[in-house]
Design a protein around this motif. Structure first.
Motif, PDB file in Angstrom:
ATOM      1  N   UNK A 184      37.540  37.807  40.610  1.00 38.54           N
ATOM      2  CA  UNK A 184      38.445  37.624  41.922  1.00 38.54           C
ATOM      3  C   UNK A 184      38.499  38.866  42.750  1.00 38.54           C
ATOM      4  N   UNK A 185      38.911  38.638  43.918  1.00 30.01           N
ATOM      5  CA  UNK A 185      38.964  39.817  44.873  1.00 30.01           C
ATOM      6  C   UNK A 185      40.112  40.832  44.578  1.00 30.01           C
ATOM      7  N   UNK A 186      41.165  40.033  44.360  1.00 32.67           N
ATOM      8  CA  UNK A 186      42.395  40.953  44.104  1.00 32.67           C
ATOM      9  C   UNK A 186      42.959  40.530  42.892  1.00 32.67           C
ATOM     10  N   UNK A 187      43.834  41.221  41.977  1.00 27.77           N
ATOM     11  CA  UNK A 187      44.385  41.062  40.828  1.00 27.77           C
ATOM     12  C   UNK A 187      45.431  40.054  40.946  1.00 27.77           C
ATOM     13  N   UNK A 188      45.678  39.003  40.043  1.00 23.06           N
ATOM     14  CA  UNK A 188      46.384  37.951  39.928  1.00 23.06           C
ATOM     15  C   UNK A 188      47.079  37.704  38.654  1.00 23.06           C
ATOM     16  N   UNK A 189      48.477  37.327  38.622  1.00 21.41           N
ATOM     17  CA  UNK A 189      49.093  37.004  37.500  1.00 21.41           C
ATOM     18  C   UNK A 189      48.771  35.903  36.971  1.00 21.41           C
ATOM     19  N   UNK A 190      48.412  35.729  35.694  1.00 20.80           N
ATOM     20  CA  UNK A 190      47.986  34.515  34.957  1.00 20.80           C
ATOM     21  C   UNK A 190      48.260  34.283  33.499  1.00 20.80           C
ATOM     22  N   UNK A 191      48.451  33.168  33.138  1.00 25.55           N
ATOM     23  CA  UNK A 191      48.534  32.918  31.654  1.00 25.55           C
ATOM     24  C   UNK A 191      47.356  32.166  31.079  1.00 25.55           C
ATOM     25  N   UNK A 192      46.968  32.057  29.747  1.00 30.74           N
ATOM     26  CA  UNK A 192      46.039  31.335  29.590  1.00 30.74           C
ATOM     27  C   UNK A 192      46.487  29.907  29.569  1.00 30.74           C
ATOM     28  N   UNK A 193      45.604  28.823  29.764  1.00 31.87           N
ATOM     29  CA  UNK A 193      45.856  27.406  30.230  1.00 31.87           C
ATOM     30  C   UNK A 193      46.654  26.780  28.908  1.00 31.87           C
ATOM     31  N   UNK A 194      46.403  27.309  27.696  1.00 34.25           N
ATOM     32  CA  UNK A 194      46.917  26.701  26.570  1.00 34.25           C
ATOM     33  C   UNK A 194      48.215  27.035  26.485  1.00 34.25           C
ATOM     34  N   UNK A 195      48.714  28.285  27.067  1.00 40.14           N
ATOM     35  CA  UNK A 195      50.137  28.654  27.091  1.00 40.14           C
ATOM     36  C   UNK A 195      50.859  28.248  28.419  1.00 40.14           C
ATOM     37  N   UNK A 196      50.301  27.998  29.601  1.00 43.82           N
ATOM     38  CA  UNK A 196      51.007  27.733  30.778  1.00 43.82           C
ATOM     39  C   UNK A 196      49.901  26.974  31.657  1.00 43.82           C
TER      40      UNK A 196
END
Length: 629
Positions: A396-408
């Motif tokens: 990704x061009x910039x950092x992004x907040x995420x969680x694994x799909x199995x979590x959210x």
């Protein structure tokens, strides 16, 4: 419309109150072409008395004109609304229908069975709580049955019902039912669908749809409608940590600034500590604002506006999260992709990635493999074609907040969009970050990389030797370090086998573990370069994406890729450790060059042909290159 409840006529307010408090189940019907998905939904609508009299009259007329059931009602026409669908007798687009019973409300998505429209099935499944997978009893388990089942498992749908349909056309044979069930169970166990309920039925005739059928006395389970009414939908999101993607910065006047969005998970109250991501800035909740007034508490599924105690920078697409347990922030990921476009996926091509309310520029650094939905075999892939499913790395061009799909699903599910046409080309599921940040911020240091390198009178850099097992990487790296050490250079050698005895002893050889293996080594190498050392890294590192990830961690000119080029036949002939022999015998899985690919470097700074050079000559060539650089 035929009344479903006597309360509608006798006490409309009581009916509306009971209807409002019913739980809602979203489910899909899926499977292969002509398995009876549209007919099943039409039958559910008909039997739940959710058809107005004029609709029923139109249905009867359409059934005589374009139906496929002679003088009988063709229930599929209730759902197949497009002209093209009625002409071809297939479902093309996703059709959503609402119906209810005395116990529950339902939204059902009729998804296409044709392989060409698999992308539409993914769209319908993305919001479903349950899946009804239909099988034509005459044809059994087909490729599309497997593909849809795999997607259901991939998307994390917890409740699965296997509807073995058209049993009337096989004389309600228990032997046929048991045979199909055994074949499906064998496949389902491989993809993790270990808990599903199988029902013999005839959607057209209405057997085992709303009431048990006497045609199958050997089946003692509930009919479909009763099962749908009793599926447990646990509201686990409210117990998860608070997460809210910001959809709108609400600034109606100079005196109010709030952040609006739908709560993805958790609970929030005034006074709670909040962290905004990806910036990491913190504050506390001042108010929870809604159109009906302020709230003392809000939970997952509610749309709200939060005001904060401090003026911190928050934009659309940012995530507001609980202060002491925020999601991760990263810009490189491993992910599963379901390719949904006629044009193939091309590594390196820029796309737009939309996760939550945020849209960023992204590229696929390298596909790792695609999945054969019939055998579940992981096959090497350079690209993904329409409806293919694969695992790849994303940058990704910039950092992004995420969680694994199995979590959210909200913070782990995404779509890729073509930048030119704005078509949605893929749906994806994030697995884990290749570069993690965990909201840790850089601490300013007085002694920097340049100062450490100056005192050693050398430039810190990574010399990354890659090649097949048995190519001679470790031998050459050892000779290079001996030569540099003799010249007074400050070095360190990271060897693949040695690192697995300590730093990476917890990792195996799955694709995920190999990614993590290289990530850790790249991070350690980066720290050693910060210390001003010349780091010699000897790893097979078979995938270009991981080597590119390591290169991207370093500064300009600090990463030197050395391809120790040895033909597979030569490396296998050497077989110093006996690994090729074990791999050929099937005793060693995921072995590079045998059942796992090695991706040759495309732009290595140094290429060593070990069929034309001795290890000593190769070491001299590397040292000579470093002296000139």
């Amino acid at each position: 419309m035929a009344h479903q409840s006597d309360l509608i006529a006798s006490d409309i307010l009581a009916y509306l109150q009971s209807h409002q408090n019913k739980s809602l189940l979203r489910f899909i019907t899926c499977g292969s072409v002509d398995d009876g998905k549209s007919t099943l939904i039409g039958r559910l609508l008909y039997d739940s008395k959710m058809i107005f009299e004029d609709q029923l009259a139109a249905l009867e007329a359409d059934s005589r004109r374009v139906g496929t059931q002679g003088d009988d009602i063709d229930f599929a026409l209730l759902v197949d609304g497009l002209a093209a669908e009625r002409e071809q007798g297939i479902t093309i687009d996703v059709a959503y229908r609402f119906f209810s019973t005395d116990r529950r409300k339902f939204i059902v998505a009729d998804t296409p069975g044709h392989e060409q429209y698999t992308r539409n099935m993914v769209t319908g499944a993305s919001t479903a709580d349950a899946a009804v997978i239909l099988i034509d009893a005459r044809r059994g388990v087909l490729t599309q049955t497997r593909r849809h089942s795999y997607l259901v498992s991939l998307l994390g749908i917890r409740h699965v019902i296997l509807a073995i349909n058209k049993m009337d056309l096989v004389d309600w044979s228990q032997e046929t039912f048991d045979s199909i069930l055994a074949e499906y169970r064998e496949f389902a166990e491989q993809i993790g669908l270990t808990n599903f309920h199988a029902i013999p039925m005839s959607a057209l005739k209405g057997d085992n749809i709303t009431e048990p059928s006497d045609k199958a006395p050997w089946y003692d389970g509930p009919p479909l409608m009763r099962l749908l009414e009793t599926l447990e939908i646990d509201d686990v999101l409210a117990a998860d940590p608070f997460r809210m993607p910001v959809q709108w910065v609400n600034r109606p006047n100079l005196d109010f600034r709030g952040f609006s969005g739908l709560i993805a998970s958790g609970t929030v109250r005034p006074g709670d500590p909040i962290r905004a991501l990806p910036s990491g800035r913190t504050s506390t909740v001042a108010r929870i604002v809604t159109a009906d007034g302020d709230l003392d508490q809000a939970v997952a599924g509610q749309s709200i506006t939060l005001t904060l105690a401090d003026e911190i920078d928050v934009s659309r697409g940012d995530i507001l999260a609980t202060g002491d347990n925020p999601p991760e922030v990263a810009d490189q990921f491993e992910a599963t992709l379901v390719w949904m476009d006629e044009d193939p996926m091309l590594p390196g091509r820029p796309y737009l990635l939309k996760v939550g309310a945020k849209t960023v520029s992204a590229s696929i650094t390298e596909p790792k493999y695609k999945v054969n939905v019939n055998t579940l075999e992981q096959q090497p892939a350079k690209r993904l074609e329409l409806n293919e499913i694969g695992v790849c790395n994303l940058s990704l061009e910039t950092a992004t907040a995420f969680e694994p799909y199995g979590t959210s699903k909200d913070l782990g599910g995404f779509i890729l969009i073509d930048r030119i046409t704005n078509r949605t080309v893929a749906a994806g599921l994030l697995h884990f970050a290749l570069r993690r940040s965990h909201n840790i911020h850089w601490q300013a240091l007085s002694v920097d990389k340049a100062a450490r390198a100056a005192i050693k009178r050398q430039k810190g850099r990574v010399v990354w030797l890659t090649g097949l097992s048995g190519a001679g990487k470790s031998t050459i790296a050892n000779l290079v370090e001996k030569r540099l050490h003799a010249d007074g250079r400050h070095t360190y050698l990271l060897d693949g086998d040695n690192v697995r005895h300590g730093l990476n002893r917890d990792l195996g050889f799955t694709e995920e573990d190999r990614v993590e293996n290289i990530r850790r080594v790249a991070e350690v190498s980066k720290l050693m370069v910060e210390a001003g050392l010349i780091v010699l890294v000897s790893f097979i590192s078979p995938f270009r994406a991981e080597r590119r990830m390591a290169r991207d961690m370093m500064g300009e000119g600090e990463f030197v890729e050395v391809h120790v080029d040895t033909p597979l036949a030569v490396a296998e002939q050497r077989d110093v450790k006996g690994l090729y022999k074990k791999a050929r015998a099937g005793e060693l899985a995921n072995f590079t060059g045998i059942d796992s690919p090695y991706e040759t470097p495309e732009h290595a700074e140094i290429v060593i042909d070990t069929t034309a050079m001795t290890p000593a000559e190769a070491a001299e060539a590397i040292v000579a290159w470093l002296d000139k650089a």
